[in-house]
Design a protein around this motif. Structure first.
Motif, PDB file in Angstrom:
ATOM      1  N   SER A  31       0.799  -1.225   0.000  1.00 50.35           N
ATOM      2  CA  SER A  31       0.000   0.000   0.000  1.00 50.35           C
ATOM      3  C   SER A  31       0.833   1.276   0.000  1.00 50.35           C
ATOM      4  O   SER A  31       0.616   2.170  -0.823  1.00 50.35           O
ATOM      5  N   VAL A  32       1.769   1.376   0.912  1.00 46.45           N
ATOM      6  CA  VAL A  32       2.533   2.615   1.071  1.00 46.45           C
ATOM      7  C   VAL A  32       3.597   2.752  -0.009  1.00 46.45           C
ATOM      8  O   VAL A  32       3.729   3.808  -0.655  1.00 46.45           O
ATOM      9  N   LEU A  33       4.361   1.691  -0.231  1.00 48.01           N
ATOM     10  CA  LEU A  33       5.485   1.753  -1.167  1.00 48.01           C
ATOM     11  C   LEU A  33       5.058   2.134  -2.592  1.00 48.01           C
ATOM     12  O   LEU A  33       5.698   2.992  -3.216  1.00 48.01           O
ATOM     13  N   PRO A  34       4.010   1.521  -3.157  1.00 52.03           N
ATOM     14  CA  PRO A  34       3.635   1.891  -4.531  1.00 52.03           C
ATOM     15  C   PRO A  34       3.284   3.368  -4.689  1.00 52.03           C
ATOM     16  O   PRO A  34       3.712   4.017  -5.655  1.00 52.03           O
ATOM     17  N   ILE A  35       2.502   3.910  -3.757  1.00 49.66           N
ATOM     18  CA  ILE A  35       2.085   5.309  -3.873  1.00 49.66           C
ATOM     19  C   ILE A  35       3.279   6.246  -3.671  1.00 49.66           C
ATOM     20  O   ILE A  35       3.427   7.245  -4.385  1.00 49.66           O
ATOM     21  N   ALA A  36       4.138   5.914  -2.695  1.00 43.64           N
ATOM     22  CA  ALA A  36       5.318   6.747  -2.452  1.00 43.64           C
ATOM     23  C   ALA A  36       6.244   6.753  -3.670  1.00 43.64           C
ATOM     24  O   ALA A  36       6.782   7.799  -4.048  1.00 43.64           O
ATOM     25  N   ARG A  37       6.402   5.589  -4.291  1.00 43.87           N
ATOM     26  CA  ARG A  37       7.278   5.509  -5.476  1.00 43.87           C
ATOM     27  C   ARG A  37       6.691   6.299  -6.645  1.00 43.87           C
ATOM     28  O   ARG A  37       7.440   6.924  -7.417  1.00 43.87           O
ATOM     29  N   LEU A  38       5.403   6.292  -6.778  1.00 46.60           N
ATOM     30  CA  LEU A  38       4.741   7.035  -7.843  1.00 46.60           C
ATOM     31  C   LEU A  38       4.936   8.537  -7.666  1.00 46.60           C
ATOM     32  O   LEU A  38       5.272   9.254  -8.618  1.00 46.60           O
ATOM     33  N   LEU A  39       4.737   9.012  -6.456  1.00 52.96           N
ATOM     34  CA  LEU A  39       4.924  10.439  -6.171  1.00 52.96           C
ATOM     35  C   LEU A  39       6.372  10.861  -6.390  1.00 52.96           C
ATOM     36  O   LEU A  39       6.644  11.943  -6.927  1.00 52.96           O
ATOM     37  N   LEU A  40       7.302   9.999  -5.999  1.00 50.03           N
ATOM     38  CA  LEU A  40       8.722  10.317  -6.168  1.00 50.03           C
ATOM     39  C   LEU A  40       9.081  10.464  -7.636  1.00 50.03           C
ATOM     40  O   LEU A  40       9.810  11.391  -8.021  1.00 50.03           O
ATOM     41  N   GLU A  41       8.574   9.572  -8.466  1.00 53.13           N
ATOM     42  CA  GLU A  41       8.897   9.618  -9.891  1.00 53.13           C
ATOM     43  C   GLU A  41       8.327  10.867 -10.557  1.00 53.13           C
ATOM     44  O   GLU A  41       8.920  11.402 -11.502  1.00 53.13           O
ATOM     45  N   ALA A  42       7.201  11.343 -10.073  1.00 48.87           N
ATOM     46  CA  ALA A  42       6.578  12.526 -10.678  1.00 48.87           C
ATOM     47  C   ALA A  42       7.407  13.788 -10.439  1.00 48.87           C
ATOM     48  O   ALA A  42       7.510  14.645 -11.321  1.00 48.87           O
ATOM     49  N   VAL A  43       7.994  13.903  -9.252  1.00 41.20           N
ATOM     50  CA  VAL A  43       8.739  15.126  -8.917  1.00 41.20           C
ATOM     51  C   VAL A  43      10.245  14.954  -9.038  1.00 41.20           C
ATOM     52  O   VAL A  43      10.981  15.949  -9.121  1.00 41.20           O
ATOM     53  N   ALA A  44      10.710  13.696  -9.060  1.00 36.80           N
ATOM     54  CA  ALA A  44      12.153  13.446  -9.153  1.00 36.80           C
ATOM     55  C   ALA A  44      12.414  12.305 -10.119  1.00 36.80           C
ATOM     56  O   ALA A  44      12.817  11.212  -9.719  1.00 36.80           O
ATOM     57  N   PRO A  45      12.162  12.499 -11.408  1.00 36.32           N
ATOM     58  CA  PRO A  45      12.402  11.428 -12.377  1.00 36.32           C
ATOM     59  C   PRO A  45      13.872  11.024 -12.409  1.00 36.32           C
ATOM     60  O   PRO A  45      14.755  11.880 -12.455  1.00 36.32           O
ATOM     61  N   GLY A  46      14.098   9.723 -12.345  1.00 39.94           N
ATOM     62  CA  GLY A  46      15.472   9.227 -12.332  1.00 39.94           C
ATOM     63  C   GLY A  46      16.196   9.488 -11.041  1.00 39.94           C
ATOM     64  O   GLY A  46      17.419   9.313 -10.963  1.00 39.94           O
TER      65      GLY A  46
END
Length: 554
Positions: free
Chosen positions: A14-29
């Motif tokens: 639950s937590v990891l997927p959403i956190a990873r998605l948000l991270l990629e949106a603001v910090a790609p790569g």
């Protein structure tokens, strides 16, 4: 120890997927950079798809509200006959996968419809199929999600105090006046909740807008994400991450609006529930029954007949007669085509495996939530619902972001394997397995577990000998819901499948997209038959299950 395992499990799914998605949106790569976020949000295609999503979802929700509320009122407050059969039939569109719903309706209209050609009602060649349009998407979204409104409103009507209605009737108020001034106002929370569920489900629906919208050039956000992901490119992962967050934001908007509408108002009432209340329709009963079953025929039976007709012809666009009728399409998809045979096997493995594992997790999780309580467990319960509340397309992108690189230490990548789909199913359907068990634990006497503990029985021993036997019916009901939902799932697996790892939903979508309509129809008919069989068997044993865990047995 058990609590630690649950914390880790819920964090992973639950937590990891959403956190990873948000991270990629603001910090790609891994580098903070908002330029890609800005370019995606500035694109005209993004806002065009967003507008299309809002239009189809809002209009579809309006249809769901009207249809679901009307059936809930008829079932809960009138003396119409054969209610169990009517509820079973009305809930069936919710159980049928969206891509199958879209395919069946597409076979009902247009100049190539075998059923219309057979009946001599087909429009002239070259005429457009009216279902391939925004109006077609809206209609099917409304039908698909009307059962969600029905379930919410029916539950609310069962708790409606009958004294209020009887008092109004005793004062001479007519049925329509009582309905408009007492019943529907008291049902505001249920109506708003049902509408929110229908809206969020419509926002995340991929099968219907994809099959009907892509051929017409009418793109909604989930379809846009699918098309972008298929196009590849250096920044595509970050692009679809931003689009996924936008979809999730629209879904959150639906729930936020629900809280805003009912959060500051008090709808509490005092009195005996109206479960036994029945409006006697008298001479109007037969017309009401005919109208209700007429709607079932139109929204369910006729499209399925059109689907079966298409699956039985030798080629799409020919009439169904003794010369063209064949079972060859079923033989082809069930025994000859490797992709469809493999899809049946993969879908069964994924659905059965996810159902079994989540059932084993749901029992101790539910017992801790109800009996231990505490902020941590309540937070875990809320987090477990996040992947199911969010559109499946969002979870699919999040799973790609997590597993596109090899796992730490193991140096093994789950990307392009069947295990990434399995992980997504565990995350998405955890709450489906959990809810029935939580309800059963709330009705369970804790004394049996405490007595076993006083005799020195360890936790695992009590789990095996006390909790699992007592909660087995509810756990099995949750497993059935999980199996049925995941067996034909498309929204998540459409993004995660790879060659050799196809699922049934993907096969139906790909066959229709590739022009193999008769084969797609044959696969769809088999999946509907499987759904009917499972629902029918559980309905036969409904009396042995806890009340309300399976909506069609309640």
């Amino acid at each position: 120890m058990a609590l630690a395992v649950l914390v880790v499990a819920v964090t992973l799914v639950s937590v990891l997927p959403i956190a990873r998605l948000l991270l990629e949106a603001v910090a790609p790569g891994g580098r903070f950079d908002l330029s890609n976020l800005g370019s995606v949000l500035a694109a005209a295609s993004t806002w065009r798809a967003t507008w299309h999503s809002l239009v189809t979802s809002l209009a579809g929700t309006a249809i769901s509200l009207v249809l679901g509320t009307a059936f809930a009122l008829a079932v809960a407050l009138t003396d119409i006959r054969a209610k169990a059969a009517l509820v079973f039939a009305f809930l069936l569109p919710l159980m049928i996968p969206p891509q199958v719903t879209a395919l069946s309706w597409a076979q009902l209209a247009g100049p190539s419809s075998p059923m219309l050609i057979t009946l001599g009602l087909a429009p002239p060649l070259g005429a457009p199929n009216p279902l391939y349009s925004a109006e077609g998407i809206i209609l099917l979204l409304g039908i698909q999600h009307a059962p969600l409104v029905f379930l919410a409103v029916r539950a609310g009507l069962r708790g409606l105090p009958r004294e209020m209605i009887e008092a109004a009737r005793a004062c001479g108020a007519g049925r329509l006046f009582v309905l408009c001034t007492i019943v529907l106002p008291m049902m505001t929370p249920a109506l708003v909740a049902g509408a929110a569920l229908a809206f969020v489900s419509a926002i995340g629906n991929f099968g219907i807008p994809a099959l009907l919208g892509i051929p017409a050039g009418y793109t909604v956000l989930p379809a846009l994400i699918y098309q972008r992901l298929a196009s590849f490119g250096p920044s595509i992962i970050s692009d679809v991450a931003v689009l996924s967050i936008l979809v999730g934001g629209l879904a959150f908007l639906g729930f936020a609006l629900q809280s805003l509408l009912i959060g500051k108002r008090d709808f509490r009432s005092v009195g005996a529930p109206s479960a036994a209340l029945r409006y006697r329709l008298g001479k109007a009963r037969l017309p009401v029954e005919l109208a209700a079953w007429g709607v079932i025929v139109v929204i369910l039976v006729v499209p399925l007949v059109a689907l079966v007709a298409t699956s039985l012809v030798s080629a799409y666009g020919v009439p169904l007669n003794e010369k063209t009728m064949t079972l060859g399409n079923y033989a082809e998809v069930l025994f000859r085509q490797d992709a469809t045979v493999r899809a049946f096997r993969n879908s069964f493995f994924l659905a059965a495996g996810a159902s079994l594992l989540l059932m084993l997790l749901a029992v101790p999780f539910a017992a801790m939530i109800v009996w231990r309580g505490g902020r941590l467990l309540k937070a875990l319960a809320m987090l477990a619902e996040v992947p199911y509340a969010l559109p499946g397309i969002v979870l699919g992108i999040a799973a790609i972001l997590i597993f596109i690189r090899p796992l730490p230490i193991l140096e093994v990548s789950l990307y392009n394997t069947i295990w990434i789909i399995f992980f997504a199913y565990l995350a998405r359907f955890l709450t489906l397995s959990l809810r029935p068990v939580v309800g059963a634990v709330q009705q369970l006497d804790r004394g049996l577990d405490e007595a076993a503990r006083m005799t020195g029985a360890g936790y695992l021993f009590r789990l095996r000998t006390v909790l699992f036997p007592l909660l087995a019916p509810a756990a099995a009901a949750g497993a059935v819901l999980t199996f049925m939902t995941s067996f034909n799932e498309l929204t998540v697996s459409a993004l995660l499948w790879s060659a050799g790892n196809e699922t049934l939903g993907v096969v139906v979508f790909n066959l229709d997209d590739g022009g193999y309509t008769v084969l797609a129809s044959a696969v769809a008919v088999v999946t509907v038959a499987a759904i009917l069989a499972i629902m029918g068997v559980t309905a036969l044993f409904g009396s042995r299950l806890p009340r309300g865990v399976l909506p069609w047995t309640d």
